[in-house]
Design a protein around this motif. Structure first.
Motif, PDB file in Angstrom:
ATOM      1  N   ALA A 110       1.057  -1.194   0.019  1.00 31.17           N
ATOM      2  CA  ALA A 110      -0.236  -0.020  -0.142  1.00 31.17           C
ATOM      3  C   ALA A 110       0.986   1.321  -0.101  1.00 31.17           C
ATOM      4  CB  ALA A 110      -0.934  -0.063   1.049  1.00 31.17           C
ATOM      5  N   PRO A 111       1.447   1.473  -1.063  1.00 32.44           N
ATOM      6  CA  PRO A 111       2.473   2.718  -1.234  1.00 32.44           C
ATOM      7  C   PRO A 111       1.699   4.237  -0.927  1.00 32.44           C
ATOM      8  CG  PRO A 111       1.831   1.873  -3.564  1.00 32.44           C
ATOM      9  CD  PRO A 111       1.106   0.958  -2.516  1.00 32.44           C
ATOM     10  N   PRO A 112       2.440   5.073  -0.438  1.00 31.06           N
ATOM     11  CA  PRO A 112       1.796   6.337  -0.063  1.00 31.06           C
ATOM     12  C   PRO A 112       1.616   7.130  -1.316  1.00 31.06           C
ATOM     13  CG  PRO A 112       4.128   6.018   1.061  1.00 31.06           C
ATOM     14  CD  PRO A 112       3.748   4.923   0.072  1.00 31.06           C
ATOM     15  N   GLY A 113       0.897   8.105  -1.268  1.00 34.73           N
ATOM     16  CA  GLY A 113       0.273   8.670  -2.330  1.00 34.73           C
ATOM     17  C   GLY A 113       1.382   9.703  -3.040  1.00 34.73           C
ATOM     18  N   THR A 114       2.560  10.066  -2.112  1.00 36.25           N
ATOM     19  CA  THR A 114       3.814  10.514  -2.880  1.00 36.25           C
ATOM     20  C   THR A 114       4.693   9.760  -3.734  1.00 36.25           C
ATOM     21  OG1 THR A 114       4.933   9.919  -0.723  1.00 36.25           O
ATOM     22  CG2 THR A 114       3.933  12.117  -0.783  1.00 36.25           C
ATOM     23  N   ASP A 115       4.537   8.278  -3.514  1.00 36.09           N
ATOM     24  CA  ASP A 115       5.051   7.439  -4.376  1.00 36.09           C
ATOM     25  C   ASP A 115       4.923   7.791  -5.968  1.00 36.09           C
ATOM     26  OD1 ASP A 115       6.433   5.357  -5.578  1.00 36.09           O
ATOM     27  OD2 ASP A 115       5.402   3.629  -4.692  1.00 36.09           O
ATOM     28  N   ASN A 116       5.985   7.853  -6.820  1.00 34.73           N
ATOM     29  CA  ASN A 116       5.706   8.112  -8.291  1.00 34.73           C
ATOM     30  C   ASN A 116       6.207   6.905  -9.120  1.00 34.73           C
ATOM     31  OD1 ASN A 116       5.669  10.052 -10.204  1.00 34.73           O
ATOM     32  ND2 ASN A 116       7.830  10.425 -10.463  1.00 34.73           N
ATOM     33  N   GLY A 117       5.736   5.828  -8.880  1.00 33.89           N
ATOM     34  CA  GLY A 117       5.845   4.630  -9.745  1.00 33.89           C
ATOM     35  C   GLY A 117       6.970   3.780  -9.328  1.00 33.89           C
ATOM     36  N   GLN A 118       7.078   2.906 -10.373  1.00 31.43           N
ATOM     37  CA  GLN A 118       8.233   1.700  -9.915  1.00 31.43           C
ATOM     38  C   GLN A 118       9.588   2.517  -9.929  1.00 31.43           C
ATOM     39  OE1 GLN A 118       7.788  -1.652 -12.418  1.00 31.43           O
ATOM     40  NE2 GLN A 118      10.001  -1.974 -12.430  1.00 31.43           N
ATOM     41  N   THR A 119      10.406   1.754  -9.010  1.00 33.00           N
ATOM     42  CA  THR A 119      11.938   2.248  -8.948  1.00 33.00           C
ATOM     43  C   THR A 119      12.767   1.000  -9.304  1.00 33.00           C
ATOM     44  OG1 THR A 119      11.866   1.601  -6.582  1.00 33.00           O
ATOM     45  CG2 THR A 119      11.069   3.987  -7.100  1.00 33.00           C
ATOM     46  N   ILE A 120      14.137   1.167  -9.102  1.00 26.01           N
ATOM     47  CA  ILE A 120      15.070   0.234  -9.012  1.00 26.01           C
ATOM     48  C   ILE A 120      14.745  -0.970  -7.932  1.00 26.01           C
ATOM     49  CG2 ILE A 120      16.868   1.501 -10.516  1.00 26.01           C
ATOM     50  CD1 ILE A 120      18.290   1.811  -7.668  1.00 26.01           C
ATOM     51  N   ASN A 121      15.111  -1.687  -8.038  1.00 24.42           N
ATOM     52  CA  ASN A 121      15.223  -2.749  -6.872  1.00 24.42           C
ATOM     53  C   ASN A 121      16.224  -2.449  -6.177  1.00 24.42           C
ATOM     54  OD1 ASN A 121      14.781  -5.070  -5.021  1.00 24.42           O
ATOM     55  ND2 ASN A 121      16.148  -6.401  -6.199  1.00 24.42           N
ATOM     56  N   ALA A 122      15.887  -1.768  -4.801  1.00 26.63           N
ATOM     57  CA  ALA A 122      17.138  -1.157  -4.001  1.00 26.63           C
ATOM     58  C   ALA A 122      17.161  -2.040  -2.564  1.00 26.63           C
ATOM     59  CB  ALA A 122      16.714   0.152  -3.817  1.00 26.63           C
ATOM     60  N   GLN A 123      16.341  -3.261  -2.428  1.00 24.38           N
ATOM     61  CA  GLN A 123      16.261  -3.729  -1.430  1.00 24.38           C
ATOM     62  C   GLN A 123      16.622  -5.588  -1.609  1.00 24.38           C
ATOM     63  OE1 GLN A 123      12.480  -4.237   0.247  1.00 24.38           O
ATOM     64  NE2 GLN A 123      12.828  -4.821   2.171  1.00 24.38           N
ATOM     65  N   TRP A 124      17.443  -5.948  -0.598  1.00 26.86           N
ATOM     66  CA  TRP A 124      17.568  -7.137  -0.723  1.00 26.86           C
ATOM     67  C   TRP A 124      17.863  -7.900   0.521  1.00 26.86           C
ATOM     68  CZ3 TRP A 124      16.498 -11.085  -4.024  1.00 26.86           C
ATOM     69  CH2 TRP A 124      17.162 -12.421  -3.612  1.00 26.86           C
ATOM     70  N   PRO A 125      17.024  -8.724   1.035  1.00 25.48           N
ATOM     71  CA  PRO A 125      17.144  -9.421   2.348  1.00 25.48           C
ATOM     72  C   PRO A 125      18.424 -10.488   2.393  1.00 25.48           C
ATOM     73  CG  PRO A 125      15.269 -10.211   1.368  1.00 25.48           C
ATOM     74  CD  PRO A 125      15.859  -9.218   0.493  1.00 25.48           C
ATOM     75  N   MET A 126      19.357 -10.511   2.964  1.00 25.71           N
ATOM     76  CA  MET A 126      20.326 -11.659   3.119  1.00 25.71           C
ATOM     77  C   MET A 126      19.696 -13.051   3.342  1.00 25.71           C
ATOM     78  SD  MET A 126      23.289 -10.610   2.309  1.00 25.71           S
ATOM     79  CE  MET A 126      24.519  -9.329   2.260  1.00 25.71           C
ATOM     80  N   GLY A 127      18.656 -12.875   3.911  1.00 23.38           N
ATOM     81  CA  GLY A 127      17.843 -14.362   4.120  1.00 23.38           C
ATOM     82  C   GLY A 127      17.237 -14.961   2.865  1.00 23.38           C
ATOM     83  N   LEU A 128      17.531 -14.369   1.708  1.00 26.08           N
ATOM     84  CA  LEU A 128      16.990 -15.134   0.430  1.00 26.08           C
ATOM     85  C   LEU A 128      18.043 -15.221  -0.141  1.00 26.08           C
ATOM     86  CD1 LEU A 128      14.042 -12.961  -0.674  1.00 26.08           C
ATOM     87  CD2 LEU A 128      14.001 -15.148   0.410  1.00 26.08           C
ATOM     88  N   SER A 129      19.475 -15.090   0.077  1.00 21.63           N
ATOM     89  CA  SER A 129      20.600 -15.230  -0.619  1.00 21.63           C
ATOM     90  C   SER A 129      21.128 -16.802  -0.382  1.00 21.63           C
ATOM     91  CB  SER A 129      21.752 -14.614   0.095  1.00 21.63           C
ATOM     92  OG  SER A 129      21.633 -12.969  -0.396  1.00 21.63           O
ATOM     93  N   HIS A 130      21.541 -17.251  -1.152  1.00 22.48           N
ATOM     94  CA  HIS A 130      21.914 -18.737  -1.118  1.00 22.48           C
ATOM     95  C   HIS A 130      22.943 -18.854   0.131  1.00 22.48           C
ATOM     96  CE1 HIS A 130      25.361 -21.999  -1.730  1.00 22.48           C
ATOM     97  NE2 HIS A 130      24.134 -22.597  -2.216  1.00 22.48           N
ATOM     98  N   ASN A 131      23.116 -19.763   0.703  1.00 24.63           N
ATOM     99  CA  ASN A 131      23.921 -19.673   1.877  1.00 24.63           C
ATOM    100  C   ASN A 131      24.815 -20.956   1.766  1.00 24.63           C
ATOM    101  OD1 ASN A 131      25.045 -18.904   4.421  1.00 24.63           O
ATOM    102  ND2 ASN A 131      23.196 -19.710   5.756  1.00 24.63           N
ATOM    103  N   ARG A 132      26.092 -20.499   1.639  1.00 24.50           N
ATOM    104  CA  ARG A 132      27.453 -21.678   1.411  1.00 24.50           C
ATOM    105  C   ARG A 132      27.693 -22.255   2.694  1.00 24.50           C
ATOM    106  NH1 ARG A 132      32.979 -20.795  -2.088  1.00 24.50           N
ATOM    107  NH2 ARG A 132      33.592 -22.912  -1.683  1.00 24.50           N
ATOM    108  N   LEU A 133      27.614 -23.307   3.084  1.00 23.62           N
ATOM    109  CA  LEU A 133      27.912 -23.756   4.366  1.00 23.62           C
ATOM    110  C   LEU A 133      29.465 -24.453   4.378  1.00 23.62           C
ATOM    111  CD1 LEU A 133      24.588 -25.877   5.009  1.00 23.62           C
ATOM    112  CD2 LEU A 133      25.159 -23.455   5.517  1.00 23.62           C
ATOM    113  N   GLY A 134      29.925 -24.050   5.376  1.00 21.85           N
ATOM    114  CA  GLY A 134      31.399 -24.442   5.843  1.00 21.85           C
ATOM    115  C   GLY A 134      31.625 -25.953   6.226  1.00 21.85           C
ATOM    116  N   ILE A 135      32.845 -26.540   6.131  1.00 22.28           N
ATOM    117  CA  ILE A 135      33.069 -27.833   6.243  1.00 22.28           C
ATOM    118  C   ILE A 135      32.932 -28.029   7.850  1.00 22.28           C
ATOM    119  CG2 ILE A 135      34.623 -29.672   6.139  1.00 22.28           C
ATOM    120  CD1 ILE A 135      36.005 -28.202   3.976  1.00 22.28           C
TER     121      ILE A 135
END
Length: 456
Positions: A110-135
């Motif tokens: 529910a974006p604010p009325g001041t929003d001006n349309g689509q922007t670049i993807n400027a957010q990334w949660p590390m929790g969605l990144s591939h996790n390389r596990l150690g030995i």
């Protein structure tokens, strides 16, 4: 071969035969993969199903009933069925959808009325990144780069954890590496191009930097360690670093023996694969035992690869605090400037922009709302393009803490409030139609973090 038949076996066989016998009938009643040609276009016999209006049960937050231009923060955390509605804009959403994402990203739903349309993807949660596990449970590593954030071309990041005694094996990068220790402690070691040696122990809040090509290692101390790595290439890939094990594995043993002046048999027990993250012998408590002495000596203090940022007091302001580390105090990191910002509940990092660099941001604690109408939850990272104005508002009930990283020789920003307050009042009044009363309240000093109420 003799088949022994028991009564229950016979019953089972009869049941199976019955099922097999009935199978063709069931198959013949199964609809074909494709429909009839009569389904194309209009037909006088066509019937439209009725009574399919979904029964959507929901309630709106107070901020959803006011003008969209106010841009009230919507806390959907405890809302069972959040809806994309602000004032007279939007509509309900019957779903299905990912309600967990909607609850933590209210300004996307529910974006604010001041929003001006689509922007670049400027957010990334590390929790969605591939996790390389150690030995052997020695740790893990997950990263963000242009693969997941195409617009973040200037910097990439890695979140890494090492268990007590765990190593990030001897390695080097083609990119420069800047790091902030998030928790625990570790020992870092390196050798520079002059053969000078370096070793230091760092704890939570401290920083290190290794220039491109400088080989180094990291080992967790007794309490383990987690650290954030920032690289000066947006397409950097942590999996493509140069490892000591790889050099030894992919160089003929005869060449290694000739180069190092030892026998070929000296390499009989080298690992048969790269180690990357692995468990090792705990580091000695006395760091001097690992302070290798060579003819070249140690790395001069003025060129030190570490900076004990944790011991630097924060600069207190009305809404929180700020502390900066850049080449003015940490010269070896010649193009890395950073600030750790703490924002008290209700406060905000003032509207600002950076004239000479993109900003790479990592959220360490709490939750916040950023200019690009993102609701950010830890652990996240955000990128803001060169000279784009932005702010980060604390929307939670605990301190919000985040790291701002610039590719710059000095940490600088332009503050909206200072700019407007330092411009002749008549120009501002003619441009923005602000009253004299409003103009008289503006401050000519940077605020960095402004205080606010959590109920306003």
């Amino acid at each position: 071969m003799k088949l022994q038949v028991y009564p229950w076996t016979l019953s089972l066989l009869l049941a199976l035969l019955t099922a097999v016998d009935a199978a063709p009938a069931r198959r013949s009643s199964n609809p074909s993969l494709r429909g009839s040609e009569t389904l194309v276009g209009y037909s006088s016999t066509e019937k439209v199903a009725s009574g399919t209006q979904p029964d959507i049960k929901y309630s709106l937050l107070p901020g959803q009933t006011v003008s969209p231009d106010i841009g009230a923060y919507l806390d959907f955390e405890k809302v069972e069925n959040p809806q994309p509605i602000r004032g007279s804009t939007g509509s309900d959403d019957p779903g299905p959808r990912n309600y967990a994402y909607d609850r933590i990203n209210s300004d996307k739903l529910a974006p604010p009325g001041t929003d001006n349309g689509q922007t670049i993807n400027a957010q990334w949660p590390m929790g969605l990144s591939h996790n390389r596990l150690g030995i052997d449970n020695a740790g893990w590593a997950r990263q963000e780069n242009t693969v997941v954030m195409p617009a973040a071309t200037e910097m990439a990041g890695v979140d890494m954890r090492l268990e007590p005694g765990g190593y990030r094996e001897l390695h080097w990068h083609v990119a420069a590496e800047w790091s902030l220790v998030l928790n625990g402690s570790c020992r870092i070691q390196a050798v520079n191009t002059d053969g000078q040696t370096f070793v230091d122990d760092l704890s939570a809040g401290d920083v290190w930097f290794f220039p491109p090509g400088i080989p180094h290692s990291i080992q967790a101390l007794d309490d383990g360690v987690e650290f954030l790595l920032v690289f000066d290439q947006g397409d950097f890939d942590e999996d493509n670093t140069f490892l000591a094990t790889e050099v030894f594995l992919h160089t003929p043993k005869s060449v290694l023996a000739k180069n190092l002046g030892v026998s070929i048999s000296a390499f009989d027990d080298i690992p048969d694969d790269e180690l990357y993250i692995f468990e090792g012998t705990p580091a000695p408590a006395d760091i001097e035992k690992q302070n290798v002495t060579t003819q070249s000596g140690v790395v001069p203090r003025t060129e030190s690869y570490s900076y004990h940022f944790s011991e630097q007091a924060a600069h207190e302001v009305a809404g929180g605090s700020v502390k900066i580390v850049d080449p003015l105090t940490f010269p070896i990191a010649s193009n890395f400037s950073a600030a750790i910002v703490t924002v008290h509940p209700g406060g905000m990092r003032e509207i600002h922009w950076h004239p000479t660099s993109d900003e790479w941001t990592f959220f360490i604690q709490g939750q916040g709302r950023a200019t690009l109408f993102l609701h950010l939850m830890l652990p996240q990272r955000l990128t803001t393009a060169l000279s784009n104005s932005h702010y980060i508002e604390n929307t939670g009930d605990e301190d919000l803490m985040f790291l701002e990283v610039l590719q710059a020789t000095q940490f600088t920003d332009m503050a909206l409030g200072q700019w407007i307050a330092s411009t002749p009042k008549q120009i501002v009044k003619d441009t923005l139609n602000l009253s004299n009363s409003t103009l008289s309240k503006l401050k000519t000093e940077k605020q960095y973090v402004v205080a606010g109420s959590t109920t306003s």
